[in-house]
Write a protein that holds these residues in place. Sequence first.
Motif, mmCIF file in Angstrom:
data_model
loop_
_atom_site.group_PDB
_atom_site.id
_atom_site.type_symbol
_atom_site.label_atom_id
_atom_site.label_comp_id
_atom_site.label_asym_id
_atom_site.label_seq_id
_atom_site.Cartn_x
_atom_site.Cartn_y
_atom_site.Cartn_z
ATOM 1 N N TYR A 4 0.228 -0.025 4.016
ATOM 2 C CA TYR A 4 0.728 0.040 2.647
ATOM 3 C C TYR A 4 0.172 1.275 1.953
ATOM 4 O O TYR A 4 -0.844 1.857 2.373
ATOM 5 C CB TYR A 4 0.342 -1.221 1.857
ATOM 6 C CG TYR A 4 -1.141 -1.339 1.548
ATOM 7 C CD1 TYR A 4 -1.653 -0.933 0.318
ATOM 8 C CD2 TYR A 4 -2.046 -1.846 2.492
ATOM 9 C CE1 TYR A 4 -3.009 -1.047 0.030
ATOM 10 C CE2 TYR A 4 -3.396 -1.957 2.216
ATOM 11 C CZ TYR A 4 -3.882 -1.560 0.983
ATOM 12 O OH TYR A 4 -5.219 -1.662 0.698
ATOM 13 N N VAL A 6 -0.468 2.967 -2.186
ATOM 14 C CA VAL A 6 -0.652 2.585 -3.584
ATOM 15 C C VAL A 6 -0.148 3.718 -4.466
ATOM 16 O O VAL A 6 -0.511 4.880 -4.264
ATOM 17 C CB VAL A 6 -2.137 2.295 -3.913
ATOM 18 C CG1 VAL A 6 -2.317 2.060 -5.418
ATOM 19 C CG2 VAL A 6 -2.623 1.082 -3.129
ATOM 20 N N LEU A 23 -10.651 0.363 -7.052
ATOM 21 C CA LEU A 23 -9.865 0.422 -5.820
ATOM 22 C C LEU A 23 -10.707 0.930 -4.662
ATOM 23 O O LEU A 23 -10.643 0.401 -3.540
ATOM 24 C CB LEU A 23 -8.648 1.318 -6.031
ATOM 25 C CG LEU A 23 -7.705 1.495 -4.840
ATOM 26 C CD1 LEU A 23 -7.148 0.151 -4.387
ATOM 27 C CD2 LEU A 23 -6.562 2.446 -5.201
ATOM 28 N N LYS A 30 -7.981 -0.302 3.747
ATOM 29 C CA LYS A 30 -7.636 0.606 2.657
ATOM 30 C C LYS A 30 -6.168 1.062 2.758
ATOM 31 O O LYS A 30 -5.565 1.034 3.830
ATOM 32 C CB LYS A 30 -8.545 1.840 2.688
ATOM 33 C CG LYS A 30 -10.031 1.514 2.559
ATOM 34 C CD LYS A 30 -10.353 0.817 1.252
ATOM 35 C CE LYS A 30 -11.861 0.592 1.114
ATOM 36 N NZ LYS A 30 -12.196 -0.151 -0.130
ATOM 37 N N PRO A 31 -5.607 1.495 1.636
ATOM 38 C CA PRO A 31 -4.236 2.024 1.690
ATOM 39 C C PRO A 31 -4.163 3.285 2.526
ATOM 40 O O PRO A 31 -5.119 4.077 2.562
ATOM 41 C CB PRO A 31 -3.916 2.299 0.217
ATOM 42 C CG PRO A 31 -5.244 2.450 -0.447
ATOM 43 C CD PRO A 31 -6.167 1.536 0.275
ATOM 44 N N TRP A 101 -9.892 -7.034 -3.236
ATOM 45 C CA TRP A 101 -8.456 -6.851 -3.413
ATOM 46 C C TRP A 101 -7.756 -6.407 -2.127
ATOM 47 O O TRP A 101 -6.697 -6.932 -1.782
ATOM 48 C CB TRP A 101 -8.214 -5.830 -4.511
ATOM 49 C CG TRP A 101 -6.781 -5.649 -4.917
ATOM 50 C CD1 TRP A 101 -6.075 -6.415 -5.788
ATOM 51 C CD2 TRP A 101 -5.890 -4.621 -4.470
ATOM 52 N NE1 TRP A 101 -4.791 -5.930 -5.930
ATOM 53 C CE2 TRP A 101 -4.651 -4.834 -5.126
ATOM 54 C CE3 TRP A 101 -6.004 -3.541 -3.594
ATOM 55 C CZ2 TRP A 101 -3.549 -4.007 -4.935
ATOM 56 C CZ3 TRP A 101 -4.907 -2.725 -3.391
ATOM 57 C CH2 TRP A 101 -3.691 -2.951 -4.054
ATOM 58 N N CYS A 102 -8.317 -5.467 -1.423
ATOM 59 C CA CYS A 102 -7.665 -4.962 -0.200
ATOM 60 C C CYS A 102 -7.568 -6.061 0.863
ATOM 61 O O CYS A 102 -6.547 -6.194 1.550
ATOM 62 C CB CYS A 102 -8.418 -3.752 0.339
ATOM 63 S SG CYS A 102 -8.399 -2.309 -0.753
ATOM 64 N N ASP A 103 -8.628 -6.861 0.997
ATOM 65 C CA ASP A 103 -8.593 -7.994 1.926
ATOM 66 C C ASP A 103 -7.528 -9.003 1.502
ATOM 67 O O ASP A 103 -6.737 -9.481 2.328
ATOM 68 C CB ASP A 103 -9.956 -8.693 1.959
ATOM 69 C CG ASP A 103 -10.849 -8.170 3.075
ATOM 70 O OD1 ASP A 103 -10.309 -7.797 4.131
ATOM 71 O OD2 ASP A 103 -12.070 -8.126 2.886
ATOM 72 N N LEU A 105 -4.927 -8.511 -0.400
ATOM 73 C CA LEU A 105 -3.590 -7.948 -0.262
ATOM 74 C C LEU A 105 -3.109 -8.063 1.177
ATOM 75 O O LEU A 105 -1.952 -8.421 1.442
ATOM 76 C CB LEU A 105 -3.586 -6.487 -0.705
ATOM 77 C CG LEU A 105 -2.268 -5.726 -0.528
ATOM 78 C CD1 LEU A 105 -1.170 -6.377 -1.359
ATOM 79 C CD2 LEU A 105 -2.428 -4.272 -0.917
ATOM 80 N N SER A 106 -3.996 -7.789 2.121
ATOM 81 C CA SER A 106 -3.628 -7.912 3.535
ATOM 82 C C SER A 106 -3.258 -9.351 3.875
ATOM 83 O O SER A 106 -2.315 -9.605 4.633
ATOM 84 C CB SER A 106 -4.784 -7.439 4.419
ATOM 85 O OG SER A 106 -5.020 -6.058 4.226
ATOM 86 N N ARG A 196 -4.305 -12.250 -4.512
ATOM 87 C CA ARG A 196 -5.207 -11.168 -4.900
ATOM 88 C C ARG A 196 -5.313 -11.114 -6.434
ATOM 89 O O ARG A 196 -4.373 -11.453 -7.138
ATOM 90 C CB ARG A 196 -4.718 -9.834 -4.346
ATOM 91 C CG ARG A 196 -3.405 -9.376 -4.945
ATOM 92 C CD ARG A 196 -2.848 -8.164 -4.198
ATOM 93 N NE ARG A 196 -1.658 -7.615 -4.856
ATOM 94 C CZ ARG A 196 -0.441 -8.113 -4.729
ATOM 95 N NH1 ARG A 196 -0.236 -9.184 -3.960
ATOM 96 N NH2 ARG A 196 0.578 -7.556 -5.353
#
Length: 332
Positions: A4, A6, A23, A30-31, A101-103, A105-106, A196
Amino acid sequence: MTAYAVVIPTLVRGTLADCLAALAAATGPKPEKIVLVDDRPEPDATALDHSLGVLGDLRERTLVIHSGGRGPAAARNAGLRAVTTPWVAFLDDDVQVGPHWCDQLSQDLAEVGPETGGVQGVVTVPLPGERRPTDWERGTAGLARARWITADMIFRAEALKQTGGFDERFRRAFREDADLALRILDAGWSIGQGRRTTRHPVRPADRWVSLHAQRGNADDALMRRLHGPDWWQRAEAPRGRLRRHLAITAAGLAAGVLALTGHRRAAAAAALGWAAGTGEFTWARIAPGPRTPHEVNTMLVTSVLIPPAATWHRLSGLWRHRDAAPWQEVTS
């Protein structure tokens, strides 16, 4: 892991550094790319130096582009055209993603089906605990209940391209998210609710912010033109007080016209209607607030001005968008 990117449209406000720092600190995958879309009419590269410096290792994955001051919808489309990942997450520059957040989101993306075109994040708005929130703070808190807001929303790139992305006729950060979501749903995709979390602090604003916000009534006129009169129900958006504003404004205008033409009793009746409507609106805004002198004075003044401002913007929006056609992406 699903790749992904951002995209963050920005006017390089003081909140941007906190947004990027959160972020960068978030745990998890990470993005692949961060696209920072500078939407100032006259960009100044030096103003970005501090904000970019907080990204750490993510700095090398960050691309800065300029969109010419055409609004957040156009800025997001510019960012979309700069990425190639199957998913594109959009953040506002005044939010702070959660520590995981990244975790999260995944995990959100791992649970979607092939019909899912987008996944919304959970947005929280911190309010003061030692006093009642102001009118502006209560309005911002409504974002926590709003559907599909791009403060934290991730879309499948295929769904965005199929629907043409954001409608750039929405020049403000208002309704462009609901418009896109309705078009994605109409195209047969679904939009899920993720787990998230993202924090949306209340940004400072002057006492006229509620008056400036009435420009959104023109955006509502565009929404009606594009999605029909039932778009409120479909988008689960609050109806607002437009009908009351129209009635209050009509009563005030009638009182003035009747007084000038010598119809004193009718003018007095219309003036009474205007005063009653304005008084009810004013108290509805004062009662739940902190009731400080500054807040009360602000509510008194703006409550007189808001109904005619809302009426003007709605009528001008109806005229301006009377022939609006379905959105088609601008690719040049």
